[in-house]
Write an enzyme that holds these catalytic residues in place. Structure first.
Site, PDB file in Angstrom:
ATOM      1  N   TYR A   1     -10.898  24.091  84.613  1.00 41.69           N
ATOM      2  CA  TYR A   1     -10.832  22.649  84.849  1.00 41.69           C
ATOM      3  C   TYR A   1      -9.673  22.314  85.771  1.00 41.69           C
ATOM      4  O   TYR A   1      -8.801  23.149  86.035  1.00 41.69           O
ATOM      5  CB  TYR A   1     -10.728  21.878  83.525  1.00 41.69           C
ATOM      6  CG  TYR A   1      -9.340  21.868  82.905  1.00 41.69           C
ATOM      7  CD1 TYR A   1      -8.830  22.986  82.270  1.00 41.69           C
ATOM      8  CD2 TYR A   1      -8.534  20.721  82.982  1.00 41.69           C
ATOM      9  CE1 TYR A   1      -7.559  22.967  81.712  1.00 41.69           C
ATOM     10  CE2 TYR A   1      -7.262  20.701  82.419  1.00 41.69           C
ATOM     11  CZ  TYR A   1      -6.778  21.832  81.796  1.00 41.69           C
ATOM     12  OH  TYR A   1      -5.521  21.811  81.255  1.00 41.69           O
TER      13      TYR A   1
ATOM     14  N   GLU B   1       6.960  27.284  79.809  1.00 45.24           N
ATOM     15  CA  GLU B   1       6.635  25.941  80.314  1.00 45.24           C
ATOM     16  C   GLU B   1       6.568  25.026  79.106  1.00 45.24           C
ATOM     17  O   GLU B   1       7.234  25.279  78.113  1.00 45.24           O
ATOM     18  CB  GLU B   1       5.329  25.978  81.127  1.00 45.24           C
ATOM     19  CG  GLU B   1       4.147  26.559  80.381  1.00 45.24           C
ATOM     20  CD  GLU B   1       2.848  26.549  81.177  1.00 45.24           C
ATOM     21  OE1 GLU B   1       2.721  25.815  82.183  1.00 45.24           O
ATOM     22  OE2 GLU B   1       1.912  27.265  80.766  1.00 45.24           O
TER      23      GLU B   1
ATOM     24  N   LYS C   1      -6.373  28.212  84.635  1.00 44.84           N
ATOM     25  CA  LYS C   1      -6.500  26.867  84.033  1.00 44.84           C
ATOM     26  C   LYS C   1      -7.823  26.794  83.274  1.00 44.84           C
ATOM     27  O   LYS C   1      -8.801  26.161  83.702  1.00 44.84           O
ATOM     28  CB  LYS C   1      -6.393  25.785  85.114  1.00 44.84           C
ATOM     29  CG  LYS C   1      -6.035  24.416  84.540  1.00 44.84           C
ATOM     30  CD  LYS C   1      -5.541  23.482  85.624  1.00 44.84           C
ATOM     31  CE  LYS C   1      -5.399  22.048  85.180  1.00 44.84           C
ATOM     32  NZ  LYS C   1      -4.356  21.806  84.192  1.00 44.84           N
TER      33      LYS C   1
ATOM     34  N   LEU D   1       1.216  28.122  83.851  1.00 44.80           N
ATOM     35  CA  LEU D   1       0.255  27.603  84.815  1.00 44.80           C
ATOM     36  C   LEU D   1       1.021  27.276  86.098  1.00 44.80           C
ATOM     37  O   LEU D   1       2.072  26.625  86.037  1.00 44.80           O
ATOM     38  CB  LEU D   1      -0.387  26.318  84.271  1.00 44.80           C
ATOM     39  CG  LEU D   1      -1.466  25.772  85.207  1.00 44.80           C
ATOM     40  CD1 LEU D   1      -2.767  26.546  85.028  1.00 44.80           C
ATOM     41  CD2 LEU D   1      -1.689  24.298  84.986  1.00 44.80           C
TER      42      LEU D   1
HETATM   43  N1  PDD Z   1      -1.925  19.721  82.375  1.00 41.92           N
HETATM   44  N2  PDD Z   1       1.254  23.655  82.396  1.00 41.92           N
HETATM   45  C1  PDD Z   1       0.217  23.374  81.573  1.00 41.92           C
HETATM   46  C2  PDD Z   1       0.002  24.227  80.382  1.00 41.92           C
HETATM   47  C3  PDD Z   1      -0.625  22.284  81.866  1.00 41.92           C
HETATM   48  O1  PDD Z   1      -1.658  21.998  81.068  1.00 41.92           O
HETATM   49  C4  PDD Z   1      -0.346  21.474  83.004  1.00 41.92           C
HETATM   50  C5  PDD Z   1      -1.205  20.319  83.387  1.00 41.92           C
HETATM   51  C6  PDD Z   1       0.752  21.821  83.814  1.00 41.92           C
HETATM   52  C7  PDD Z   1       1.094  21.057  85.064  1.00 41.92           C
HETATM   53  O2  PDD Z   1       0.181  21.312  86.093  1.00 41.92           O
HETATM   54  P1  PDD Z   1      -0.125  20.237  87.221  1.00 41.92           P
HETATM   55  O3  PDD Z   1       1.176  19.841  87.793  1.00 41.92           O
HETATM   56  O4  PDD Z   1      -0.985  20.952  88.182  1.00 41.92           O
HETATM   57  O5  PDD Z   1      -0.825  19.080  86.567  1.00 41.92           O
HETATM   58  C8  PDD Z   1       1.517  22.927  83.487  1.00 41.92           C
HETATM   59  C9  PDD Z   1      -3.023  18.834  82.757  1.00 41.92           C
HETATM   60  C10 PDD Z   1      -2.605  17.626  83.496  1.00 41.92           C
HETATM   61  C11 PDD Z   1      -3.882  18.552  81.540  1.00 41.92           C
HETATM   62  O6  PDD Z   1      -4.313  19.504  80.930  1.00 41.92           O
HETATM   63  O7  PDD Z   1      -4.188  17.401  81.258  1.00 41.92           O
END
Ligand code: PDD
Length: 285
Positions: free
Chosen positions: A32, A182, A149, A206
């Site tokens: 996703y 993270e 992801k 991620l």
């Molecule tokens: N979450 N790490 C994890 C585990 C995440 O689920 C996310 C993002 C990030 C940040 O990634 P980005 O900057 O590309 O959004 C880091 C999304 C927004 C979610 O699952 O809703």
């Protein structure tokens, strides 16, 4: 009413039906993305789509749409839905087979699903107006392929819930060597003596697009030094500032960790400067 995209068409969410044998449902077997948009303008559309293509390739799902086709789908989805601040959620699962069997089936069509979700307006780049996050910490108990992801988010969901039950906005995660990985749904940064530091993007985190944009914007600007390296939890607790970043929250300053204040307990000055730079340059990606 929310209009979503499923497989070949747009429809009201109530009409979107998927097979109970869809591997997204049975196994969390899919990839996703969440792409933030503000007044119809996307932030990081191409790097988000590239990460999705990489994720699909990593799990052996053939991408069924080109970048141009995804772009068009996203534009149509934004036109069909109301709201100024929308996260575009995209999901590709391996598809529905005729039975439940772990091996990747042949000749199934991936299921494509897309919807919009409301996100917060970008927070004010003003330290006096920004509210700091309060976070907890716990050992990272997820799998060793966090760079993918995957829609299988139970590990992340359980960690987020742990923080939520403590009244936290997020939960920072550390590995068995006591190094920061993270957060449950965000990347993490610390600031020490004016230097912005974030963990290396390996299989333990991620590779966040917000993280990538921040690193690129700060490096190009050059006024704030940046380091990408291992960060111990001791450094986290002794940091002047801590931030968590994601597409839906941009750069959120953290003012308390496990009930202890971060730095002087106020939203930091480096955050304020970095957030201003991010706000000025985010649409360039
Ligand atoms: N979450 N790490 C994890 C585990 C995440 O689920 C996310 C993002 C990030 C940040 O990634 P980005 O900057 O590309 O959004 C880091 C999304 C927004 C979610 O699952 O809703």
């Amino acid at each position: 009413m929310s209009i979503v995209f499923l497989n070949d068409g747009f429809m009201p969410i109530e009409e979107a039906k998927i097979s109970p044998l869809d591997r997204g449902f049975l196994f969390g077997d899919g990839i996703y993305e969440v792409i933030p948009t503000y007044n119809g303008k996307a932030v990081g559309l191409e790097p988000h789509m590239q990460r999705m293509f990489d994720g699909l390739a990593a799990i052996g799902i053939k991408s069924t749409k080109t970048l141009a086709e995804w772009r068009e789908l996203i534009e149509q989805l934004l036109e069909a839905n109301e709201g100024d601040y929308l996260g575009v959620y995209l999901q590709v699962s391996r598809g529905a087979d005729v039975k439940r069997y772990h091996a990747y089936p042949e000749n199934v069509e991936p299921t494509i699903f897309a919807m919009t979700t409301a996100i917060k307006p970008a927070i004010a780049a003003d330290a006096s107006a920004a509210k700091g996050f309060s976070v907890s910490t716990t050992e990272d108990m997820r799998w060793k392929r966090c760079q993918i992801k995957s829609t299988a988010l139970l590990g992340n969901v359980m960690h987020f819930q742990q923080g939520y039950e403590n009244g936290s906005d997020e939960i920072l995660l550390y590995n068995e060597n006591n190094f920061l990985t993270e957060a449950s749904s965000s990347n993490a940064f610390i600031v020490k003596d004016g230097v912005v530091i974030t963990p290396i993007a390996d299989n333990q985190i991620l590779p966040g697009i917000t993280r990538k944009l921040i690193l690129d914007i700060l490096e190009k600007d050059g006024s704030i030094p940046v380091e990408v390296r291992n960060v111990s939890m001791e450094e986290v607790f002794n940091a002047d500032e801590v931030w968590v970043t994601s597409s839906s929250k941009e750069i959120a300053p953290v003012t308390s960790i496990d009930g202890k204040v971060v730095g002087d307990g106020k939203v930091g000055q480096v955050w304020e400067a970095a957030f201003k730079l991010y706000t000025a340059h985010k649409y360039e990606y």
